[in-house]
Structure formats: structure tokens, C-alpha cells
Design an enzyme around this catalytic site. Structure first.
Site, mmCIF file in Angstrom:
data_model
loop_
_atom_site.group_PDB
_atom_site.id
_atom_site.type_symbol
_atom_site.label_atom_id
_atom_site.label_comp_id
_atom_site.label_asym_id
_atom_site.label_seq_id
_atom_site.Cartn_x
_atom_site.Cartn_y
_atom_site.Cartn_z
ATOM 1 C CD GLN A 100 -6.336 -0.490 10.736
ATOM 2 O OE1 GLN A 100 -5.573 -0.609 10.151
ATOM 3 N NE2 GLN A 100 -7.380 0.393 10.348
ATOM 4 C CG ASP A 138 -11.552 8.744 9.498
ATOM 5 O OD1 ASP A 138 -11.972 7.671 9.821
ATOM 6 O OD2 ASP A 138 -10.200 9.057 9.630
ATOM 7 C CB ALA A 146 -18.035 0.575 3.496
ATOM 8 C CB THR A 204 -4.694 5.707 0.861
ATOM 9 O OG1 THR A 204 -3.354 6.636 0.703
ATOM 10 C CG2 THR A 204 -3.846 4.293 1.384
ATOM 11 C CG HIS A 206 -15.344 -0.223 12.477
ATOM 12 N ND1 HIS A 206 -15.604 0.787 13.275
ATOM 13 C CD2 HIS A 206 -15.026 0.145 11.437
ATOM 14 C CE1 HIS A 206 -15.383 1.867 12.500
ATOM 15 N NE2 HIS A 206 -15.104 1.476 11.079
ATOM 16 C CB ALA A 259 -9.678 13.055 5.444
ATOM 17 C CD GLU A 282 -2.748 1.378 2.644
ATOM 18 O OE1 GLU A 282 -3.621 0.502 2.419
ATOM 19 O OE2 GLU A 282 -2.669 1.788 3.359
ATOM 20 C CE LYS A 337 8.872 5.269 7.123
ATOM 21 N NZ LYS A 337 8.616 4.755 8.283
ATOM 22 C CE LYS A 367 -17.022 -3.721 4.741
ATOM 23 N NZ LYS A 367 -16.480 -2.722 5.397
#
Length: 287
Positions: A175, A109, A124, A48, A148, A51, A17, A271, A164
Site C-alpha cells: 500500500q 472491500d 485474499a 485495478t 492492514h 468494487a 498502476e 496521469k 497469503k
């Protein structure tokens, strides 16, 4: 290429990611970092989404660049809670124009000061259903081995996750977690509830101890004592902490593969050196 076809293969997959820039002036440095990870040839990469959709164009640009220039399958994140239906439709049009075939559908969020009464999306699952109706995308969703943070309990969490999946999610990405037993228990409960889509295990190599408290607050992740001892011992030595964090993540990944988890997703935090070292550590395992 559709992600579901990659993670359903018998071959273990390792994906990365990355995140887009927050501002135009950092776009070039982020592009270079993501390209250095793409050169390592992960099975796929995810990009990603900021927000409030603040990086929506950057997400599409970075994802499109990685796919076109390096032929790496890409998953674009898409959040909905702060967007209108028209904005989501425009974003789907943009991703399609970039040749993106995979989306990770997320609620996102809740923006401060925004009333839930005026939202077009609350969950979602609503976004998932809309993407499914739009057509042409392989849809993934997020899941939480430790439930969650907003769920009342694990039973309610699994119930909403099933909704979902029923709405159209073809795979789930977890996560971050730091104890593999949490994932194994979660997968057992999910399968028992009738959730049969592939689960991609999300692993975060923690190389900066200063970020741990923030990471745990956002994700709701618990830290095992053995990991806490590593941080206590090496947290004041940046190079030692990086080495220990990579080693801990590598150990997690090897254990996951050994226990039948075929797909692992590394939160690389842009990274390339961390991504490269992890891939070197398991090169023979993922051949």
C-alpha cells in the site's frame, strides 16, 4: 512475461498502476491515458479492478490492449470478497483468453449490507490458493507497511501475510506510504517471519491536496510532518503542489533504490504527465 522474472532482476524496476473506466462512455478517454503511460515503457503496468467486480471486463480489456499493443507486461487486479467461485473462474478464463499471465490477488472491500456468512471468499489467501490451483499465473498480493487497517496489531498482520505467501503469492506490492522508514521496518519484520518473496514498494505522487484525507482514510497511511508542511505551503497552488508532490515521490524512489529496494510501483492515477516526469527524474538511475 511473468512479473517475478522482472522484479528479481538486478536492474531496478519502475512500474505504473492505472485504473479502468467505470462506465462505457469513459472507456476511450481512459484507454488513451493508459496508452500514453505505456508509451513511456515502464517495466510493467497493473490494472485495478472495480468494487464488486463492476469493471471486470474493462480491466481485462485495458490490460489486454496494453500488453498486445505496447508489449508491456501487465498485472490484472482481481478481488474476490463480493464474487462467487463461478464468477472468479470465469474471470480467470477471461484473463487467460487475453494472454494475461499475472494477477494481483486481493480480498477487496466488503459490500454494504452483505453478510459474511454468505460469502464464498473471506480472505485474499483463499483467492490466491484458487488461482494457484487453476495454474498458469504469476500471483502477487498486497501488503501494508503500516499494517492492514482491520488487523488488531502488526504481529497479526504479518501472520496473515505469511498465510497469503504460503498459499502461493510470489511477490507483494505495498500500500502507499510516505515515510520510507516504515517500509524498511516492515521488510525487516516480514523477513524475520519467514516471508522471503520480493516486495514491490508502492509510491503515490500526491498532486491534489484535496485527495489526501481520502487517501489516508482508505489506506491507513500516516503523513510525515515534512509532507504536511509541503501541503500547507503549496496546497492552494495547483501547479506548485503538483511539482512538490512529484519531487517528494521522486525523492522517496531514489532513497528506496539507494537502500536496496529494487522494485517500485507508482500509483499514477492515470496521469501520463506525472508518470513521465517521475521517469525523467530517475532516468539514469533505472538504466
Amino acid at each position: 512475461m511473468k512479473i517475478i522474472d522482472i522484479i528479481k532482476s538486478e536492474k531496478p524496476s519502475l512500474s505504473m498502476e492505472v485504473f479502468p473506466p467505470k462506465t462505457t462512455d469513459t472507456f476511450e478517454s481512459v484507454r488513451i491515458a493508459t496508452e500514453k503511460i505505456a508509451v513511456l515503457s515502464p517495466d510493467f503496468m497493473s490494472v485495478t479492478y472495480g468494487a464488486g467486480g463492476g469493471t471486470s471486463q474493462f480491466t481485462a480489456d485495458i490490460a489486454g490492449n496494453l500488453q498486445d499493443k505496447y508489449d508491456v507486461p501487465v498485472v490484472a487486479h482481481l478481488t474476490c470478497v463480493s464474487s462467487t467461485r463461478d464468477e472468479i473462474r470465469k474471470q480467470l478464463d477471461l484473463l487467460r483468453s487475453k494472454g494475461i499471465e499475472n494477477i494481483l490477488a486481493l480480498r477487496g472491500d466488503m459490500p454494504e449490507g452483505m453478510s459474511k456468512e454468505h460469502l464464498d471468499y473471506h480472505y485474499a489467501s483463499e483467492l490466491t490458493r484458487e488461482i494457484k490451483e487453476y495454474g498458469g499465473f504469476c500471483i502477487g498480493g498486497a501488503c501494508y507497511p503500516e499494517s492492514h487497517p482491520e488487523s488488531a496489531n502488526s504481529i497479526e498482520d504479518i501472520k496473515h501475510l505469511k498465510e497469503k505467501v504460503d498459499a502461493g503469492c510470489e511477490f507483494l506490492t505495498t500500500q502507499m506510504f510516505f515515510d520510507n522508514n516504515l517500509l524498511y521496518n516492515f521488510i525487516y519484520r516480514a523477513r524475520k517471519a519467514g516471508i522471503d518473496v520480493p516486495v514491490v514498494a508502492g509510491i503515490m505522487p500526491v498532486t491534489n491536496p484535496k485527495s489526501i484525507k481520502r487517501i489516508c482514510r482508505i489506506s491507513g497511511s500516516a503523513l510525515p510532518q515534512r509532507f504536511i508542511r509541503i501541503v500547507d505551503r503549496y496546497g492552494d497552488n495547483p501547479e506548485a503542489m503538483k511539482q512538490a508532490g512529484i519531487a517528494y515521490a521522486t525523492e522517496q524512489i531514489i532513497d528506496l533504490y539507494a537502500n536496496g529496494v529494487r522494485a517500485v510501483h507508482v500509483y499514477s492515477m492515470n496521469k501520463p504527465d506525472v508518470a513521465r516526469k517521475i521517469m525523467e527524474n530517475i532516468s539514469a538511475i533505472i538504466k
